[in-house]
Design a protein around this motif. Structure first.
Motif, PDB file in Angstrom:
ATOM      1  N   CYS A  31     -24.886   3.341 -18.661  1.00 51.20           N
ATOM      2  CA  CYS A  31     -26.089   3.486 -18.989  1.00 51.20           C
ATOM      3  C   CYS A  31     -26.884   4.413 -18.364  1.00 51.20           C
ATOM      4  CB  CYS A  31     -26.144   2.536 -17.207  1.00 51.20           C
ATOM      5  SG  CYS A  31     -26.547   0.502 -17.793  1.00 51.20           S
ATOM      6  N   ALA A  32     -26.385   5.392 -17.409  1.00 48.74           N
ATOM      7  CA  ALA A  32     -27.059   7.092 -17.539  1.00 48.74           C
ATOM      8  C   ALA A  32     -27.089   7.879 -18.028  1.00 48.74           C
ATOM      9  CB  ALA A  32     -25.896   7.521 -16.047  1.00 48.74           C
ATOM     10  N   LEU A  37     -29.941  10.626 -21.975  1.00 51.24           N
ATOM     11  CA  LEU A  37     -29.858  11.380 -23.892  1.00 51.24           C
ATOM     12  C   LEU A  37     -30.592  10.546 -23.857  1.00 51.24           C
ATOM     13  CD1 LEU A  37     -26.204  11.335 -24.734  1.00 51.24           C
ATOM     14  CD2 LEU A  37     -27.522  12.986 -23.749  1.00 51.24           C
ATOM     15  N   TRP A  38     -31.314   9.275 -23.598  1.00 41.79           N
ATOM     16  CA  TRP A  38     -32.652   8.597 -24.703  1.00 41.79           C
ATOM     17  C   TRP A  38     -33.664   9.926 -25.271  1.00 41.79           C
ATOM     18  CZ3 TRP A  38     -36.875   5.824 -22.243  1.00 41.79           C
ATOM     19  CH2 TRP A  38     -38.288   5.520 -23.205  1.00 41.79           C
ATOM     20  N   ASP A  39     -34.123  10.027 -25.477  1.00 41.02           N
ATOM     21  CA  ASP A  39     -35.672  10.601 -26.551  1.00 41.02           C
ATOM     22  C   ASP A  39     -36.298   9.601 -26.867  1.00 41.02           C
ATOM     23  OD1 ASP A  39     -36.981  11.918 -27.443  1.00 41.02           O
ATOM     24  OD2 ASP A  39     -36.618  12.987 -29.255  1.00 41.02           O
ATOM     25  N   SER A  45     -30.827   6.951 -34.856  1.00 41.93           N
ATOM     26  CA  SER A  45     -29.236   7.663 -35.586  1.00 41.93           C
ATOM     27  C   SER A  45     -28.413   6.231 -34.712  1.00 41.93           C
ATOM     28  CB  SER A  45     -29.521   8.988 -34.972  1.00 41.93           C
ATOM     29  OG  SER A  45     -29.646   8.591 -33.334  1.00 41.93           O
ATOM     30  N   TRP A  46     -27.456   6.695 -35.870  1.00 43.73           N
ATOM     31  CA  TRP A  46     -26.249   5.970 -35.463  1.00 43.73           C
ATOM     32  C   TRP A  46     -26.167   6.908 -34.098  1.00 43.73           C
ATOM     33  CZ3 TRP A  46     -25.527   1.634 -37.372  1.00 43.73           C
ATOM     34  CH2 TRP A  46     -25.493   0.951 -38.304  1.00 43.73           C
ATOM     35  N   VAL A  47     -25.729   7.640 -33.436  1.00 43.20           N
ATOM     36  CA  VAL A  47     -25.592   8.264 -32.250  1.00 43.20           C
ATOM     37  C   VAL A  47     -26.292   7.566 -31.060  1.00 43.20           C
ATOM     38  CG1 VAL A  47     -25.464  10.128 -31.046  1.00 43.20           C
ATOM     39  CG2 VAL A  47     -24.622   9.926 -33.104  1.00 43.20           C
ATOM     40  N   GLY A  48     -28.084   7.331 -31.738  1.00 38.49           N
ATOM     41  CA  GLY A  48     -28.598   6.899 -30.682  1.00 38.49           C
ATOM     42  C   GLY A  48     -28.223   5.400 -30.201  1.00 38.49           C
ATOM     43  N   LEU A  50     -25.596   4.163 -30.991  1.00 34.28           N
ATOM     44  CA  LEU A  50     -24.337   3.933 -30.271  1.00 34.28           C
ATOM     45  C   LEU A  50     -24.606   4.207 -28.586  1.00 34.28           C
ATOM     46  CD1 LEU A  50     -21.129   3.465 -30.099  1.00 34.28           C
ATOM     47  CD2 LEU A  50     -20.641   5.942 -30.417  1.00 34.28           C
ATOM     48  N   VAL A  51     -24.987   5.248 -28.613  1.00 36.19           N
ATOM     49  CA  VAL A  51     -25.374   5.184 -26.773  1.00 36.19           C
ATOM     50  C   VAL A  51     -26.175   4.404 -26.097  1.00 36.19           C
ATOM     51  CG1 VAL A  51     -27.002   6.582 -24.677  1.00 36.19           C
ATOM     52  CG2 VAL A  51     -25.908   8.000 -26.845  1.00 36.19           C
TER      53      VAL A  51
END
Length: 224
Positions: A31-32, A37-39, A45-48, A50-51
């Motif tokens: 969660c942190a 990292l959330w923009d 994106s796939w990275v976003g 996954l996060v």
């Protein structure tokens, strides 16, 4: 422990063994990571993706510590559908697929919470509030989303009813899930909210952890 004190159905097969609070550390770290990292202005994106779905995936893994049988397994599958919904909602063109994934998750949550105690008296206030909110939301919906979101709303309200009826952590989880979805709908279709995404995701992750913890019948988590 008497299952009736927790509002559990007599045949519920949840684990009475309490997990350590420390075992939730991966969830809190995930969660942190998301909130750090959330923009909100960044492209999908796939990275976003996954996060975003990682906290829910850690909860599915957390349930491996439970020996609750079929209902706990169903709860894990529901969390996986929720994670799939999280991924789909990253891309606007996959929004309806996300709605479908979350609808399946709600149906599984309903089965996990069970049908007892029935508590039919809860249905009237849930129905009144949901009809009022949907009446405000409806003029803002694209025509192709009316039927899917109506179906999802029915599943969500049924899940809320069963969570409230069961009580305890299920009650908190179901309530927070409904609040999160209401905030998301308002922020997406009616008017952007100040810190809207933060409010949506904070209540959503809180809802998922409460629903996950409802798999454990005891009243307290161990601190070590």
């Amino acid at each position: 422990m008497d299952a009736r004190k927790e509002g559990l159905p007599r045949n519920a097969r949840f684990s009475a063994q309490q997990p350590s609070l420390v075992s939730l550390t991966p969830f809190f770290l995930a969660c942190a990571t998301y909130f750090l990292l959330w923009d909100p202005e960044g492209p999908p994106s796939w990275v976003g993706a996954l996060v975003k779905c990682l906290p829910v995936l850690t909860l599915a893994g957390f349930l491996q510590s439970s020996s609750g049988g079929a209902r706990t397994a169903a709860l894990q599958v529901a969390l996986l559908f929720s994670a799939l919904g999280d991924v789909c909602l990253i891309w606007p063109q996959a929004f309806l697929w996300g709605v479908l994934a979350f609808t399946q998750a709600q149906l599984l949550y309903i089965w996990v919470f069970g049908i007892r105690p029935l508590r039919l008296g809860l249905l009237l206030p849930i129905l009144l509030v949901s009809l009022l909110f949907f009446g405000v939301l409806l003029p803002h919906l694209p025509p192709d989303m009316v039927l899917p979101l109506t179906a999802y709303g029915l599943a969500l309200n049924t899940m809320l009813w069963r969570g409230l009826a069961r009580g305890g952590r299920a009650c908190w989880g179901a309530t927070l899930f409904a609040i999160s979805d209401a905030l998301l709908a308002w922020n997406t279709f009616i008017q952007p909210l100040a810190h809207g995404r933060l409010l949506v995701m904070a209540t959503y992750y809180a809802a998922q952890v409460f629903i996950t913890l409802s798999a454990f019948q005891g009243r307290r988590l161990k601190t070590n």
